[in-house]
Design a protein around this motif. Structure first.
Motif, PDB file in Angstrom:
ATOM      1  N   TYR A   1       0.855  -1.182   0.000  1.00 11.00           N
ATOM      2  CA  TYR A   1       0.000   0.000   0.000  1.00 11.00           C
ATOM      3  C   TYR A   1       0.896   1.237   0.000  1.00 11.00           C
ATOM      4  O   TYR A   1       2.026   1.202   0.497  1.00 11.00           O
ATOM      5  CB  TYR A   1      -0.884   0.040   1.248  1.00 11.00           C
TER       6      TYR A   1
ATOM      7  N   LEU B   1      -2.947   0.573  -4.035  1.00  6.41           N
ATOM      8  CA  LEU B   1      -2.300  -0.726  -3.972  1.00  6.41           C
ATOM      9  C   LEU B   1      -1.163  -0.754  -4.977  1.00  6.41           C
ATOM     10  O   LEU B   1      -1.211  -0.054  -6.003  1.00  6.41           O
ATOM     11  CB  LEU B   1      -3.291  -1.842  -4.257  1.00  6.41           C
TER      12      LEU B   1
ATOM     13  N   PHE C   1      -9.771  -6.032  -3.905  1.00  2.92           N
ATOM     14  CA  PHE C   1      -9.768  -5.442  -2.569  1.00  2.92           C
ATOM     15  C   PHE C   1     -11.169  -4.973  -2.193  1.00  2.92           C
ATOM     16  O   PHE C   1     -11.654  -5.243  -1.083  1.00  2.92           O
ATOM     17  CB  PHE C   1      -8.780  -4.273  -2.514  1.00  2.92           C
TER      18      PHE C   1
ATOM     19  N   SER D   1     -13.329  -6.676   0.707  1.00  3.68           N
ATOM     20  CA  SER D   1     -13.603  -5.831   1.872  1.00  3.68           C
ATOM     21  C   SER D   1     -15.098  -5.707   2.109  1.00  3.68           C
ATOM     22  O   SER D   1     -15.561  -5.731   3.258  1.00  3.68           O
ATOM     23  CB  SER D   1     -12.962  -4.449   1.705  1.00  3.68           C
TER      24      SER D   1
ATOM     25  N   MET E   1      -6.600  -5.236   5.999  1.00  8.46           N
ATOM     26  CA  MET E   1      -5.554  -4.793   5.069  1.00  8.46           C
ATOM     27  C   MET E   1      -4.316  -5.693   5.162  1.00  8.46           C
ATOM     28  O   MET E   1      -3.729  -6.077   4.135  1.00  8.46           O
ATOM     29  CB  MET E   1      -5.181  -3.338   5.347  1.00  8.46           C
TER      30      MET E   1
ATOM     31  N   PHE F   1      -5.120  -9.087   3.674  1.00  5.50           N
ATOM     32  CA  PHE F   1      -5.223  -8.999   2.206  1.00  5.50           C
ATOM     33  C   PHE F   1      -3.814  -8.950   1.595  1.00  5.50           C
ATOM     34  O   PHE F   1      -3.543  -9.628   0.604  1.00  5.50           O
ATOM     35  CB  PHE F   1      -6.023  -7.772   1.807  1.00  5.50           C
TER      36      PHE F   1
END
Length: 361
Positions: free
Chosen positions: A285, A303, A312, A316, A353, A356
Motif C-alpha cells: 500500500y 495498492l 480489494f 472488503s 488490510m 489482504f
C-alpha cells in the motif's frame, strides 16, 4: 441486522447512539405525538431544540459571543458562491488557497461574483502537498482569504491555522469540523456541510463574526443574505428541521464522549493506526501525500498493483466494510475516519488490510 464498518467520505457514518435515539423518537418526539419532521419550526418545542442545539455547539467549540451560529441549507457548494456575495463587492477581490478539488471549485464559483485571486496552489503537485507559506501572494486589501483546512479527496490537511494578518479568514471545514479543538477567534467565517461530522446531508452550519454580517456589498435576494438569516434565527424560510435535530443529537453525543479534546486524541490515534499499516506494508500500500500534511479525517492509499483494486473492494465488502473506494478523480482507496468511526472499526480495517496483503502480496 449487523451494522457495516462504514468508512464513507460523505454522507458518512453517524454515531450509532444518535441513530438509535432518532429511531426511538421517530413516531413520537418529545411527547408531541409526531416526529420532529412533522412539527412547525416555529412551534415551542422546535424553538427550544434550536436554541439548545446552538448553545451546545457554542460550548463544544468555545464560540465567542461576537459570533453568530447559523443553520442553513444548500450544502457547502452553494456557499462557494454565496460567501463572496455577502463579504465582497463585485469589483473587489478575495484570495484563495487552492489545495484540492473542493478549494478549486470554491474559486470557480466565487469568480462569478468577485475577483477570485489564487494566492497559492499545490495543483502542480497534483495536490499531494501544501503550498509553502513563503509562496503565498496575499493581498492585504482583499475582502477575505478562503481556504479548505482538510481536502477529502486526496486526504490533505492543514495542521495549523494560517496567519493571514487582518484580512478575515474563511474556512470550508466540511470534513474536519468538530474533529479536534479549534480557536474560533482566528476566523472570520467557518462553514461546513453537515454530512461528515455533524449529521445528514442538506444542512450547513456556519459560524460568522458579527462585523462581517454588517457588510452588504452586493445586491442579492434576502434569502441569500447571511445578515437576514441571523436576524431571523436561521428561519427566514422553513429550515431543515430533521438535519437540525440530528445535529443536536450529534453535539450531545460528542459532549458525552468528553468533547473535542477527546475527539482530537481519538482521531489522531485512528489515523496513525491506518498510516502505520500503509507505511509498514513493504510497498503493498502507498500514500502519496506529504507526511506533514496527511489528513486525520481522510486516508487515501493505492495498492502496488491496480489490478487488485477490484479484488480489494469485493473482499472488503464481503468482510463488512463499505465506503472504501477512492474518489473517481484519483482512484485507489480511501478510509474516512470521522468522529463516528470507532477505534475498533479502524482496528478491523487494519487487520483486513494486513490479511489482504499477506494473501495477495
Amino acid at each position: 441486522m449487523d451494522r457495516a464498518w462504514n468508512f464513507s467520505a460523505g454522507p458518512a457514518a453517524l454515531p450509532e447512539a444518535v441513530l438509535r435515539q432518532a429511531q426511538a423518537d421517530l413516531l413520537d418526539w418529545n411527547g408531541s405525538g409526531a416526529s420532529v419532521m412533522e412539527l412547525s419550526h416555529r412551534g415551542k418545542r422546535f424553538m427550544e431544540l434550536a436554541a439548545a442545539t446552538e448553545e451546545r455547539l457554542r460550548r463544544l467549540m468555545g464560540i465567542p459571543a461576537n459570533y453568530r451560529v447559523l443553520f442553513l441549507q444548500g450544502g457547502a457548494t452553494q456557499h462557494f458562491a454565496q460567501i463572496p456575495m455577502n463579504l465582497a463587492p463585485r469589483d473587489g477581490s478575495a484570495d484563495y488557497i487552492v489545495t484540492g478539488v473542493f478549494s478549486r471549485k470554491a474559486v470557480s464559483e466565487a469568480a462569478h461574483h468577485v475577483n477570485a485571486n489564487v494566492a497559492a496552489t499545490s495543483e502542480a503537485d497534483d495536490f499531494r502537498s501544501l503550498p509553502p507559506r513563503d509562496t503565498w501572494r496575499l493581498d492585504p486589501s482583499a475582502s477575505y482569504v478562503h481556504y479548505t483546512p482538510n481536502e477529502t479527496i486526496r486526504g490533505l490537511e492543514f495542521h495549523d491555522v494560517p496567519d493571514v494578518g487582518d484580512v478575515p479568514l474563511v474556512a470550508d471545514m466540511s470534513s474536519n469540523i468538530l474533529g479536534a479543538p479549534l480557536d474560533v477567534s482566528r476566523f472570520g467565517l467557518i462553514y461546513a456541510g453537515a454530512q461528515k461530522n455533524i449529521g445528514p446531508s442538506g444542512l450547513v452550519v456556519m459560524i460568522v463574526r458579527d462585523d462581517l454580517l454588517e457588510r452588504a456589498p452586493q445586491p442579492i435576494a434576502k434569502i441569500l443574505r447571511y445578515a437576514e438569516q441571523a436576524k431571523n434565527d436561521s428561519m427566514l424560510n422553513t429550515p431543515n428541521t430533521w438535519g437540525w435535530y440530528l445535529a443536536g443529537l450529534t453535539f450531545e453525543w460528542i459532549e458525552g464522549q468528553g468533547g473535542l479534546a477527546v475527539m482530537g486524541e481519538r482521531n489522531a490515534r485512528k489515523s496513525a493506526t491506518v498510516y502505520a499499516a500503509i507505511d509498514g506494508s513493504d510497498g503493498f500500500y502507498r500514500n502519496d501525500v506529504q507526511r506533514s500534511a496527511r489528513s486525520r479525517m481522510n486516508v487515501s492509499f493505492v495498492l502496488h498493483d491496480t489490478a487488485l483494486d477490484a479484488v480489494f473492494l469485493q473482499e472488503s465488502e464481503a468482510a463488512g466494510f463499505i465506503g472504501l473506494k477512492g474518489h473517481k478523480a484519483i482512484g485507489g482507496m480511501r478510509a474516512s475516519l470521522y468522529n463516528a468511526v470507532s477505534e475498533p472499526a479502524v482496528d478491523e480495517l487494519v487487520k483486513f488490510m494486513r490479511d489482504f496483503a499477506a494473501r495477495h502480496g
